[in-house]
Design a protein around this motif. Sequence first.
Motif, PDB file in Angstrom:
ATOM      1  N   ARG A 243      52.595  26.224  18.978  1.00  0.00           N
ATOM      2  CA  ARG A 243      52.466  24.726  19.073  1.00  0.00           C
ATOM      3  C   ARG A 243      51.802  24.392  17.639  1.00  0.00           C
ATOM      4  N   PRO A 244      51.681  23.286  17.301  1.00  0.00           N
ATOM      5  CA  PRO A 244      51.154  22.673  16.012  1.00  0.00           C
ATOM      6  C   PRO A 244      49.544  22.496  16.154  1.00  0.00           C
ATOM      7  N   ASP A 245      49.102  22.276  17.586  1.00  0.00           N
ATOM      8  CA  ASP A 245      47.866  22.165  17.665  1.00  0.00           C
ATOM      9  C   ASP A 245      47.344  23.202  18.675  1.00  0.00           C
ATOM     10  N   ALA A 246      47.321  24.493  18.070  1.00  0.00           N
ATOM     11  CA  ALA A 246      46.751  25.555  18.581  1.00  0.00           C
ATOM     12  C   ALA A 246      45.337  25.798  18.811  1.00  0.00           C
ATOM     13  N   LEU A 247      44.642  25.187  17.959  1.00  0.00           N
ATOM     14  CA  LEU A 247      43.038  25.354  18.055  1.00  0.00           C
ATOM     15  C   LEU A 247      42.475  24.672  19.356  1.00  0.00           C
ATOM     16  N   GLN A 248      41.570  25.673  19.777  1.00  0.00           N
ATOM     17  CA  GLN A 248      41.138  25.222  21.178  1.00  0.00           C
ATOM     18  C   GLN A 248      39.655  24.647  20.847  1.00  0.00           C
ATOM     19  N   PRO A 249      39.236  23.328  21.094  1.00  0.00           N
ATOM     20  CA  PRO A 249      37.937  22.866  21.126  1.00  0.00           C
ATOM     21  C   PRO A 249      36.796  23.666  21.476  1.00  0.00           C
ATOM     22  N   ARG A 250      35.762  23.838  20.903  1.00  0.00           N
ATOM     23  CA  ARG A 250      34.697  24.899  21.400  1.00  0.00           C
ATOM     24  C   ARG A 250      33.393  24.456  20.588  1.00  0.00           C
ATOM     25  N   VAL A 267      41.571  12.115  10.269  1.00  0.00           N
ATOM     26  CA  VAL A 267      41.483  11.326   9.077  1.00  0.00           C
ATOM     27  C   VAL A 267      42.719  10.565   8.803  1.00  0.00           C
ATOM     28  N   ALA A 268      42.626   9.140   9.160  1.00  0.00           N
ATOM     29  CA  ALA A 268      43.758   8.098   8.939  1.00  0.00           C
ATOM     30  C   ALA A 268      44.702   8.646  10.057  1.00  0.00           C
ATOM     31  N   ASP A 269      45.857   9.138   9.756  1.00  0.00           N
ATOM     32  CA  ASP A 269      46.933   9.353  10.784  1.00  0.00           C
ATOM     33  C   ASP A 269      47.087  10.778  10.858  1.00  0.00           C
ATOM     34  N   ALA A 270      46.179  11.556  10.450  1.00  0.00           N
ATOM     35  CA  ALA A 270      46.380  13.281  10.509  1.00  0.00           C
ATOM     36  C   ALA A 270      45.157  13.593  11.330  1.00  0.00           C
ATOM     37  N   GLN A 271      45.546  14.921  12.021  1.00  0.00           N
ATOM     38  CA  GLN A 271      44.399  15.554  12.554  1.00  0.00           C
ATOM     39  C   GLN A 271      44.485  17.077  12.128  1.00  0.00           C
ATOM     40  N   PHE A 272      43.111  17.280  11.553  1.00  0.00           N
ATOM     41  CA  PHE A 272      43.098  18.666  11.039  1.00  0.00           C
ATOM     42  C   PHE A 272      42.030  19.578  11.751  1.00  0.00           C
ATOM     43  N   GLY A 532      46.991  21.409   5.022  1.00  0.00           N
ATOM     44  CA  GLY A 532      45.535  21.025   5.127  1.00  0.00           C
ATOM     45  C   GLY A 532      45.223  19.768   4.221  1.00  0.00           C
ATOM     46  N   PRO A 533      43.978  19.337   4.352  1.00  0.00           N
ATOM     47  CA  PRO A 533      43.349  18.068   3.722  1.00  0.00           C
ATOM     48  C   PRO A 533      43.359  18.105   2.136  1.00  0.00           C
ATOM     49  N   THR A 534      43.869  16.975   1.659  1.00  0.00           N
ATOM     50  CA  THR A 534      43.328  16.733   0.304  1.00  0.00           C
ATOM     51  C   THR A 534      41.805  16.675  -0.062  1.00  0.00           C
ATOM     52  N   LEU A 535      41.281  16.656  -1.323  1.00  0.00           N
ATOM     53  CA  LEU A 535      40.081  16.396  -1.527  1.00  0.00           C
ATOM     54  C   LEU A 535      39.207  15.121  -0.891  1.00  0.00           C
ATOM     55  N   ALA A 540      36.261  12.914   3.677  1.00  0.00           N
ATOM     56  CA  ALA A 540      36.146  12.290   5.032  1.00  0.00           C
ATOM     57  C   ALA A 540      35.638  13.016   6.176  1.00  0.00           C
ATOM     58  N   ILE A 541      36.293  14.269   6.095  1.00  0.00           N
ATOM     59  CA  ILE A 541      35.986  15.040   7.363  1.00  0.00           C
ATOM     60  C   ILE A 541      34.392  15.371   7.453  1.00  0.00           C
ATOM     61  N   LEU A 542      33.916  15.730   6.200  1.00  0.00           N
ATOM     62  CA  LEU A 542      32.493  16.226   5.946  1.00  0.00           C
ATOM     63  C   LEU A 542      31.621  14.827   6.272  1.00  0.00           C
TER      64      LEU A 542
END
Length: 585
Positions: A243-250, A267-272, A532-535, A540-542
């Motif tokens: 699946r595209p969202d395989a990471l488990q929150p932890r 970030v905006a319309d993306a999930q990283f 992945g994200p641009t700079l 924005a993530i940080l």
Amino acid sequence: MKWDQLLPKIGLALTTLLICILSATLIHAQSASPVKVLRTGEEISLNGDQLPIRWRQWEVDGQTYLGISDVSAQQRLGLELLSSNDPKVQPVSWFNEKGRVYNLAAQHLGKNRYLDLTPILRETTQELAVVGDLLEILTTPVQVQEIRVGKQSWGERIVIDLNRPLLWQIKQGRDQATLTLPAFTPSSISKTFPPQSEGTDPPLLVIKSSESKQTELEISLPESLHLQVSTLGNPTRLVIDLRPDALQPRQIRWQQGIDWRQDYLAVADAQFAVTWLELAPALVNLKPIWSNTQQMEGIARLRDMAVENQVEIAINGGFFNRDTKLPLGAIKREGQWHSSPILNRGAIAWDNQGSLIMDRLRYQETLYTDTGRTFFLQALNSGYVQAGIARYTPAWGVTYTPLTDEETVVVVENQRVQRLEATTPHQKSPIPIPSNGYLLTIRGRVEFIPAFPIGTSLQLQNQAFPASFTPYPNILGAGPLLIKNGRVVLNAAGENFSEAFIQQKAHRSAIALTQAGKLLLVAMGDGVGRKGPTLEEATAILEQLGAIEALNLDGGSSTSLYLGGEIINRPPATTARIHNGIGIN
């Protein structure tokens, strides 16, 4: 050897191998007592396959525990670590029935956190032995009863029905994963998913079963999907989702002052997918690390580098030339410059008392001759090559091999020119670097050569800009600088990064400081359904993580975050070899 014969074979009391799951009360009680390490090892043999997994046997209040490093338990044996705020208790999901969680005792020993596997081994192990420093585990035979493959709205799902729980291994590359089960699969099931004919797209699943009661599942990984493996109990099932969202929150309190977290951040319309460690700087010691402490040339995977430098936490660091395997940025450790910064790029500096700064860094060495000549040196111990004069010291290594076709090398001992050596495209022999001096390499500026006759006395001065970097004994450069004093200061073009680099969507690594004084080591992965994200997106993530100071590190396939003996942000096989990083104890 059967369970009732285990203790004589091992030679030490392992009575906990026969007890039930420890209660949280007992776990907390043992944490206050002294810990005695009985046996240690760096490898486990699981059904004959040797795995680089650290294991420890320890004793507290007469109670004996046997465990392996927690991250290895998840990545190599199939135990899913769940969120926890107590470093001494680690809940895990492993073929759990509804409402049941294994609460395993956790103990920090040396540089790793170990989980007592008693409850798991009790349910899976047929034979157990210690041979030297090797822990041998032979599991109880398991049979695959059915395998089902089906499409879901988010991707593909594979369900494997088993007659009992098991320990499983997975090796994941960029486009394929191999899941190894100590289980027998009847030929009638194996034939359900045969390999396709040559020349067609690879099948989603190929099943290989051997007479030794081992089953291998080769799983093709489409570019946009990622692997997520989970287990269910009653009935016993292994569930593999692509699946595209395989990471488990932890969120795990790995140690007091160290939190391990992972989640999707928007970030905006993306999930990283983001994995990060949050540390208290005053409780940890940072140091620059690289692959070969005897020289600057060389690259290695972060896991190997961390083991070599004996650190428990690490993140990849600055840039380097992958062809020459030489650094392209600042490295200073315990007051000694091992490589100078380049292009006024961002860097982080710190001392051993928990103080650190981030800013753009420039370093200038100025050379004075006794004849009144002044030269501004181009670089110190660097793989970044330009016309001018560069300097190479014993920190570079025992010898220096010319990096360009035509160089004149000035050999300096005791601050005095001893001799000059000219190189040509056909003669690039290594030149010894004197232990009581250095080499000057003159590239593309032949008019400088007459200024260095034999016997010339030389003096050096150096200065860091801004001067705030000068007192700090440790520096590592990367870039671009992302956040300074709570403000976004991203200017990649100003730090001489290319437009392609600026616009690239890729995995990113960063180090940051929060308003609360926490140090963040951050690995940013793919977005859901995109790269992945641009700079700008990384910045924005940080900001979401509370960063008031932040520095971008080398990214892409270099992006690696290490904890407890393993890479935690991506499959280890997908990490590239790197030149340097930041290690933490």
